[in-house]
Write a protein that holds these residues in place. Sequence first.
Motif, PDB file in Angstrom:
ATOM      1  N   VAL A 105       1.297  -1.445   0.087  1.00 21.58           N
ATOM      2  CA  VAL A 105       0.036  -0.045   0.038  1.00 21.58           C
ATOM      3  C   VAL A 105       1.065   1.259  -0.323  1.00 21.58           C
ATOM      4  O   VAL A 105       0.434   1.997  -0.721  1.00 21.58           O
ATOM      5  N   SER A 106       1.905   1.191   1.018  1.00 25.91           N
ATOM      6  CA  SER A 106       2.638   2.660   0.922  1.00 25.91           C
ATOM      7  C   SER A 106       3.348   2.595  -0.640  1.00 25.91           C
ATOM      8  O   SER A 106       3.768   3.636  -0.465  1.00 25.91           O
ATOM      9  N   SER A 107       4.514   1.483  -1.626  1.00 27.18           N
ATOM     10  CA  SER A 107       4.829   1.850  -2.621  1.00 27.18           C
ATOM     11  C   SER A 107       3.571   1.909  -3.583  1.00 27.18           C
ATOM     12  O   SER A 107       4.290   3.151  -3.944  1.00 27.18           O
ATOM     13  N   ALA A 108       1.809   1.891  -3.418  1.00 23.53           N
ATOM     14  CA  ALA A 108       1.328   2.247  -3.980  1.00 23.53           C
ATOM     15  C   ALA A 108       1.010   3.873  -3.703  1.00 23.53           C
ATOM     16  O   ALA A 108       1.246   4.806  -5.286  1.00 23.53           O
ATOM     17  N   LEU A 109       1.743   3.929  -2.848  1.00 21.41           N
ATOM     18  CA  LEU A 109       1.313   5.599  -2.866  1.00 21.41           C
ATOM     19  C   LEU A 109       1.853   6.259  -3.434  1.00 21.41           C
ATOM     20  O   LEU A 109       2.219   7.273  -3.559  1.00 21.41           O
ATOM     21  N   PHE A 110       3.395   5.615  -2.773  1.00 16.25           N
ATOM     22  CA  PHE A 110       4.497   6.419  -3.563  1.00 16.25           C
ATOM     23  C   PHE A 110       4.446   6.403  -4.441  1.00 16.25           C
ATOM     24  O   PHE A 110       5.061   7.751  -5.136  1.00 16.25           O
ATOM     25  N   LEU A 111       3.924   5.565  -5.826  1.00 14.74           N
ATOM     26  CA  LEU A 111       3.881   5.406  -7.064  1.00 14.74           C
ATOM     27  C   LEU A 111       3.220   6.169  -7.536  1.00 14.74           C
ATOM     28  O   LEU A 111       3.579   7.224  -8.522  1.00 14.74           O
TER      29      LEU A 111
ATOM     30  N   LYS B  79       8.033  10.171   2.209  1.00 15.06           N
ATOM     31  CA  LYS B  79       7.275   9.358   3.844  1.00 15.06           C
ATOM     32  C   LYS B  79       6.547   7.468   3.335  1.00 15.06           C
ATOM     33  O   LYS B  79       7.085   6.629   3.863  1.00 15.06           O
ATOM     34  N   ASP B  80       6.745   8.412   2.229  1.00 17.68           N
ATOM     35  CA  ASP B  80       5.865   6.508   1.739  1.00 17.68           C
ATOM     36  C   ASP B  80       6.155   5.517   1.398  1.00 17.68           C
ATOM     37  O   ASP B  80       6.255   3.933   1.759  1.00 17.68           O
ATOM     38  N   ASP B  81       7.969   5.946   0.550  1.00 17.69           N
ATOM     39  CA  ASP B  81       8.802   5.464   0.371  1.00 17.69           C
ATOM     40  C   ASP B  81       9.665   4.323   1.494  1.00 17.69           C
ATOM     41  O   ASP B  81      10.529   2.931   1.307  1.00 17.69           O
ATOM     42  N   ARG B  82      10.018   5.063   2.673  1.00 17.33           N
ATOM     43  CA  ARG B  82      10.712   5.074   3.658  1.00 17.33           C
ATOM     44  C   ARG B  82       9.342   4.494   4.509  1.00 17.33           C
ATOM     45  O   ARG B  82       9.729   2.683   5.173  1.00 17.33           O
TER      46      ARG B  82
END
Lengths: 238, 218
Positions: free
Chosen positions: B58-64, B70-73
């Motif tokens: 989910v964080s990766s999708a948000l990062f993309l 912060k999403d990537d971290r």
Amino acid sequence: MTPGRSSVRPLTPAFVRTVWMVLRKDLTVEMRSGEIAYTTLFFAASCVLIFAFALVREGRAPAGGAAGILWIAILFAGTLALGRAFERERQAETLRALLLAPVPRPAIYVGKLLGIVALLAATEVVLLPLVDFLFTARLFAHPFWLTGLVITCTIGLAAVGTLFAAMLVRARSRDMLLPVLLYPVVVPVIIAGVQGTTALLQPAFDATVVRFWLLLLVTFDVVFVVLALWTFEAVMSD
Amino acid sequence: MPKWFTPAAILCGLMFVVSPVLIARAPDESAMGMVYKIYYYHMPSAWMFLLAPLVCGVSSALFLVRGLAKDDRRAWAAAELTVLFGALTLITGPLWARRAWGTWWVWDARLTSSLVGWMIGWAYLILRRYGGPGSDKLAAGVALFGAVNVPFIFISVNYWRTIHPPTTVVPKLPVSMGVPLWFCVTAFLLLFVLLMTMRLRLEQTRTRLDALYVALDE
């Protein structure tokens, strides 16, 4: 319009035309050079021969080995083809040109995917009779089911492989990283392919078992292609 | 660190100290005796092992989509937790399986898909370490495939013939077994949150330090 993006929606004539142009470009380059097709084919055949040297004793192949060896050879050969297909794009910076073109990125992905599937299919046309012959496997006893398994498994493998190979074009150590990333993700596809093919080779053929693995492969294909279409657009934006 | 971190860390430590007492007092299982008790650590770690790739995905999708660091971290921290809790799950599981099933490992759908999930976690970390510039986005792509594997791990025991217990076991547990189990789940969840917070804090500090170095050079 932002470079590389367009308002063309999936499965419209313009989308299909872009897919066809990318596919035709890849096939034309390959028809003229034959580089990837010949090297992949030779590598896959070498793999199968090595397995045959190692495992076939006095003309008898290990029981159930043919299905595993077939898919291992296709996986290894596919990795080689994927790496080389995108290395060619990187060397000539043609991938950048493709991405800068005002066409939908998913269409570029689908075009590249179909190119890889075509290459792997060409390899499999030679590989299947070779495995059948060396491992006395009777692979062609149920050609309809075999074709379904081979097509769905190849699409699943190529769907993830095309995405990862494209992603890694600019990455350091890309040759090493492609199998490291690809194999864990495609393990379920390979397992389904091996299990489905093994079920085909059983003396008491059970279509229900093969259908189960085939449906699972179709599910993997749908999930992987949809995810890859979205990820390709997002990851290849720089 | 946030104010709640130290009390939460103490609480988590106390819970892990108390948990063996609760587990020892739980009744033995009718077929396996006391051997089943590793389940109290195996299942919570397995749940965290399912939670971590979901957070990572989910964080990766948000990062993309958003491109926020912060999403990537968060995705990176979750990938490390995937590997950590995956290791715990894959160690405690075979310990139980050896006594319960008579074998360390079977290639059934649950165990194989769990191993695949763990390998995808490793692949993510290897890509982050050796992928060079731009590996954050590439790793985000890999994380999405790791997250997709999670529902497959969860439902696999219900659709395939396997000797692994199905997901319906937990709701049917008697209270005497359910209390220590949920206590351990809470302890592991707290550990998950603490480790995640610590890892994010470390990465934030590193980013700030890098920015200071750059500012000093300029």
